[in-house]
Motif scaffolding. Structure first.
Motif: not given
Length: 150
Positions: A58, A60, A38, A62, A65, A99-102
């Protein structure tokens, strides 16, 4: 011109006298961190005597996608004199791309923190569960360490 200079000097003295109250001290931190899987960018903490705001970051994963998981959660902790306190947390469950979280945001009264100089550490623990591994996965991102950051 001389009159303007005297007026500006007087205004400066008056305004500086209004801000001598130490309880108005605020601290702003923009924190980032990385672990094996991460990366956290732009996590913000604003502390004052009356309130605290945390979030806007954010997370992400690593080299991913898209990464489907059944559970994802994070907890941000502060450590003051060896005592760990939860500052902010969030989670999602059900088949979700993580894969991408706020981080979302948290605003409230400052019950747990009084002054930033008292904070020894700030870190985030991330937990997730996916089909690729057995059981929950857990990683820690160190965001602030007084010993290293001063």
């Amino acid at each position: 011109m001389k009159r303007l200079l005297i007026s500006l000097t007087f205004l400066l003295v008056v305004l500086s006298a209004c801000n001598n109250d130490e309880s108005t001290t605020s601290y702003y931190l923009s924190l980032s961190g990385e672990s094996n899987h991460w990366k956290l960018d732009s996590y913000e903490i604003v502390m004052s005597a009356n309130e605290i705001k945390a979030g806007y970051g954010t997370l992400t994963m690593k080299s991913e996608d898209k990464h489907m998981a059944d559970f994802f959660g994070f907890d941000v902790y502060t450590v003051i004199d060896g005592t760990k306190t939860t500052l902010h947390s969030g989670s999602v469950s059900g088949e979700t791309d993580i894969a991408k979280e706020t981080t979302g945001t948290l605003e409230g009264e400052s019950k747990n923190l009084t002054e930033f100089p008292e904070v020894d550490k700030i870190y985030m623990e991330i937990t997730w569960n996916d089909d690729r591994t057995d059981g929950d996965q857990k990683e820690r991102l160190v965001l602030y360490n007084k010993d290293k950051n001063g």
